[in-house]
Design an enzyme around this catalytic site. Structure first.
Site, short mmCIF file in Angstrom:
data_model
loop_
_atom_site.label_atom_id
_atom_site.label_comp_id
_atom_site.label_asym_id
_atom_site.label_seq_id
_atom_site.Cartn_x
_atom_site.Cartn_y
_atom_site.Cartn_z
N HIS A 210 0.84 -1.20 0.00
CA HIS A 210 0.00 0.00 0.00
C HIS A 210 0.88 1.25 0.00
O HIS A 210 1.06 1.90 1.03
CB HIS A 210 -0.96 -0.02 1.19
CG HIS A 210 -2.01 -1.07 1.10
ND1 HIS A 210 -1.91 -2.28 1.75
CD2 HIS A 210 -3.17 -1.11 0.40
CE1 HIS A 210 -2.98 -3.01 1.48
NE2 HIS A 210 -3.76 -2.33 0.66
N ASN A 211 1.39 1.58 -1.17
CA ASN A 211 2.31 2.70 -1.34
C ASN A 211 1.89 3.55 -2.53
O ASN A 211 0.84 3.31 -3.14
CB ASN A 211 3.75 2.18 -1.51
CG ASN A 211 3.82 1.08 -2.57
OD1 ASN A 211 3.18 1.18 -3.62
ND2 ASN A 211 4.58 0.04 -2.31
N PHE A 212 2.71 4.52 -2.90
CA PHE A 212 2.33 5.42 -3.99
C PHE A 212 2.26 4.70 -5.33
O PHE A 212 1.43 5.05 -6.19
CB PHE A 212 3.31 6.59 -4.08
CG PHE A 212 3.00 7.54 -5.21
CD1 PHE A 212 1.81 8.27 -5.21
CD2 PHE A 212 3.87 7.70 -6.27
CE1 PHE A 212 1.50 9.15 -6.25
CE2 PHE A 212 3.57 8.57 -7.31
CZ PHE A 212 2.39 9.30 -7.30
N HIS A 214 1.14 1.71 -5.80
CA HIS A 214 -0.19 1.10 -5.82
C HIS A 214 -1.24 2.16 -6.15
O HIS A 214 -2.17 1.90 -6.93
CB HIS A 214 -0.50 0.46 -4.46
CG HIS A 214 -1.93 0.05 -4.29
ND1 HIS A 214 -2.50 -0.97 -5.02
CD2 HIS A 214 -2.90 0.54 -3.48
CE1 HIS A 214 -3.78 -1.10 -4.66
NE2 HIS A 214 -4.04 -0.19 -3.73
N HIS A 250 -7.39 6.88 -2.59
CA HIS A 250 -8.12 5.81 -1.89
C HIS A 250 -7.35 5.11 -0.77
O HIS A 250 -7.96 4.51 0.11
CB HIS A 250 -8.60 4.76 -2.90
CG HIS A 250 -7.56 3.76 -3.27
ND1 HIS A 250 -6.52 4.02 -4.13
CD2 HIS A 250 -7.40 2.46 -2.87
CE1 HIS A 250 -5.76 2.95 -4.24
NE2 HIS A 250 -6.26 1.99 -3.50
N ASP A 251 -6.02 5.18 -0.75
CA ASP A 251 -5.24 4.52 0.31
C ASP A 251 -4.27 5.47 1.00
O ASP A 251 -3.25 5.03 1.54
CB ASP A 251 -4.47 3.32 -0.25
CG ASP A 251 -5.25 2.02 -0.17
OD1 ASP A 251 -6.13 1.91 0.70
OD2 ASP A 251 -5.01 1.11 -0.99
N ASP A 360 -9.12 -1.22 -7.72
CA ASP A 360 -8.34 -1.40 -6.49
C ASP A 360 -7.72 -2.79 -6.41
O ASP A 360 -6.61 -2.95 -5.88
CB ASP A 360 -9.25 -1.16 -5.28
CG ASP A 360 -8.48 -1.14 -3.97
OD1 ASP A 360 -7.27 -0.86 -3.99
OD2 ASP A 360 -9.10 -1.39 -2.93
N TYR A 382 1.32 -8.85 4.35
CA TYR A 382 0.52 -9.78 5.16
C TYR A 382 1.36 -10.42 6.26
O TYR A 382 0.95 -10.51 7.41
CB TYR A 382 -0.06 -10.88 4.26
CG TYR A 382 -1.30 -10.50 3.49
CD1 TYR A 382 -1.93 -9.27 3.67
CD2 TYR A 382 -1.86 -11.39 2.56
CE1 TYR A 382 -3.06 -8.93 2.96
CE2 TYR A 382 -2.99 -11.06 1.84
CZ TYR A 382 -3.59 -9.83 2.05
OH TYR A 382 -4.72 -9.51 1.33
N ALA A 410 -2.99 -18.41 -1.91
CA ALA A 410 -3.38 -17.02 -1.66
C ALA A 410 -4.24 -16.48 -2.79
O ALA A 410 -5.14 -15.65 -2.56
CB ALA A 410 -2.14 -16.14 -1.50
#
EC number: 3.1.4.-
Length: 469
Positions: A210-212, A214, A250-251, A360, A382, A410
């Site tokens: 969850h970074n830029f 993404h 969004h994140d 997303d 995770y 997964a």
């Protein structure tokens, strides 16, 4: 020490005597002058005249010494003030340096899975004042000139997001806003757009997933779907702006630990938002914290009511990215898709919710060489969370446990039961996505099922080979 050999040189002063300035020495002249003055009057006036002269002498000396004292005092005060200003300036520099060091330390502790159970967010909204450093300068990220090849590639889900530096991704996002006509439609200041994008980039953390990058990945997929599904011809410019801005924001400030962790660990975020989508609520708050800064407000030139509508719609879309709401949102869209009406506000809202969800979690739509590194990043994040949950005695989800999960396990269930059903539902409204988006998902499912078969076979062989030894 005879008086005739004394080296003492009497000082000269100027006295105001009867309105005339007189040059007088401290010794003989003063004595002579006093004598002369006294001889003019009677014996009764002698003492008065003598006192008068002495008073004037005392006043003149006092005045002279007071001036010197004042000069000394002023000089000392100026020196003290200069030193204080210098010290205060150094103190401010040290404070800013300390703040930066604390911010870096906090992020490092978060990324290493430290024992802190607060949310790790960059902002504490209980404090007063702005929480972001304003950017008053003209943004100076190196401008990347997009080639025609890049422009065409940006419109496709096959775009390889791994080949781009941050300044290049910023330039691509800037181009998207111009290309879709959003800058012109909403009268955005181009420099403000640059500052806003820099503010966005600076407020994504360096998490494994969850970074830029993404953020850019999701925004580019949204831009691609707008072109692929001809949404510019079916939706309004306001809808385009809502879709793109929600994707970009969004994140924001994602701490790297999901909602389940936030709630189980009773973090600051979970408490603040009453366990209701704490991360998504935080992303919304940070997004509009940035926009509230005048130098980053891309919506500064629109009417108040228009901004209220944009704000509420963007919040609605960001909140929809909480996977806990997946079933609810998809079921609502399924009810409308067979009789979809682009003039129906509820139908269009439902479509926008599904579109941001698709973007997303769209990595497996991309080619394997682009998608698989994202899976590695996600599993790393995770495992970071599950390790922390174990150390804090919190529940651990099996799909996040490094001792239980593999790449195939997964992805297979996620692709089969989440991705394919959602994209196939969207395909009913936009059949053109089947070849470019749905088929790659089916291929990805088959790829991971083959890998699982290999893993299962290897698992069966291991006990047999060890028995032979």
């Amino acid at each position: 020490m005879g008086t005739s050999s004394s080296s003492y040189a009497p000082k000269t002063v100027y006295l105001d005597v009867d309105g005339k300035m007189q040059k007088v020495s401290e010794t003989s002249d003063l004595y002579i002058m006093t004598r002369c003055s006294c001889s003019k009057g009677g014996e009764a006036d002698k003492e008065d005249m003598f006192q008068n002269v002495l008073s004037q002498v005392a006043e003149q000396f006092s005045r002279a010494f007071r001036i010197n004292e004042l000069k000394t005092e002023v000089t000392n005060r100026l020196a003290m003030l200069e030193k204080r200003v210098e010290l205060e300036g150094l103190k401010m520099v040290e404070i800013e340096k300390c703040k930066n060091d604390l911010r870096k330390l906090r992020d490092e502790m978060t990324s290493k899975g430290g024992g802190r159970v607060t949310c790790g967010c960059k902002y504490s909204f209980t404090e007063d004042g702005k929480k972001l450093s304003p950017r008053r300068d003209v943004p100076n990220y190196p401008k990347y000139t997009l080639s025609q090849e890049t422009i065409e590639a940006l419109k496709k889900p096959t775009f390889d997001v791994w080949h781009w530096e941050h300044n290049e991704m910023l330039s691509c996002l800037e181009y998207m806003y111009h290309d879709l006509g959003l800058v012109k439609e909403f009268n955005m200041n181009p420099i403000t757009l640059k500052r806003w994008l820099l503010g966005i980039q600076e407020n994504y953390r360096n998490n494994p997933f969850h970074n830029f990058r993404h953020c850019f990945c999701v925004s580019q997929m949204m831009y691609g779907m707008i072109h692929l599904c001809n949404l510019q011809e079916r939706l309004t410019m306001t809808d385009m702006c809502i879709l793109m801005t929600a994707a970009v924001c969004h994140d924001l400030d994602h701490p790297g630990y999901n909602n389940t962790y936030q709630i189980n660990a009773h973090t600051e975020l979970a408490v603040r938002y009453n366990d209701i989508s704490p991360l998504e609520n935080h992303h919304c708050a940070v997004a509009f914290q940035i926009i509230s800064m005048p130098e980053c407000n891309i919506f500064a030139n629109i009417e108040t009511e228009a901004f209220k509508h944009l704000r509420q719609a963007i919040i609605t879309l960001i909140l929809a990215t909480d996977m806990a709401r997946h079933g609810e949102i998809l079921d609502s869209f399924k009810q409308n898709v067979d009789n979809f009406d682009f003039t129906n506000h509820k139908h269009v809202t439902c479509l926008k919710l599904v579109l941001i969800k698709c973007c997303d979690i769209s990595n497996e739509v991309r080619p394997t060489e682009v998608a698989e590194p994202w899976l590695d990043c996600l599993l790393e994040e995770y495992f970071m969370q599950s390790d922390r949950e174990k150390s804090e005695g919190l529940p651990v989800a099996p799909f996040m446990d490094r001792d239980k999960v593999t790449k195939p396990t997964a992805q297979i269930g996620f692709i089969k039961f989440v991705l394919i059903p959602m994209f196939e539902t969207v395909m009913k409204l936009f059949p053109q996505i089947e070849e470019i988006m749905v088929q790659p998902l089916r291929d990805s499912r088959d790829h991971y099922e083959e890998l699982k078969q290999i893993d299962d076979a290897m698992t069966e062989v291991k006990p047999f080979s060890s028995h032979l030894r």
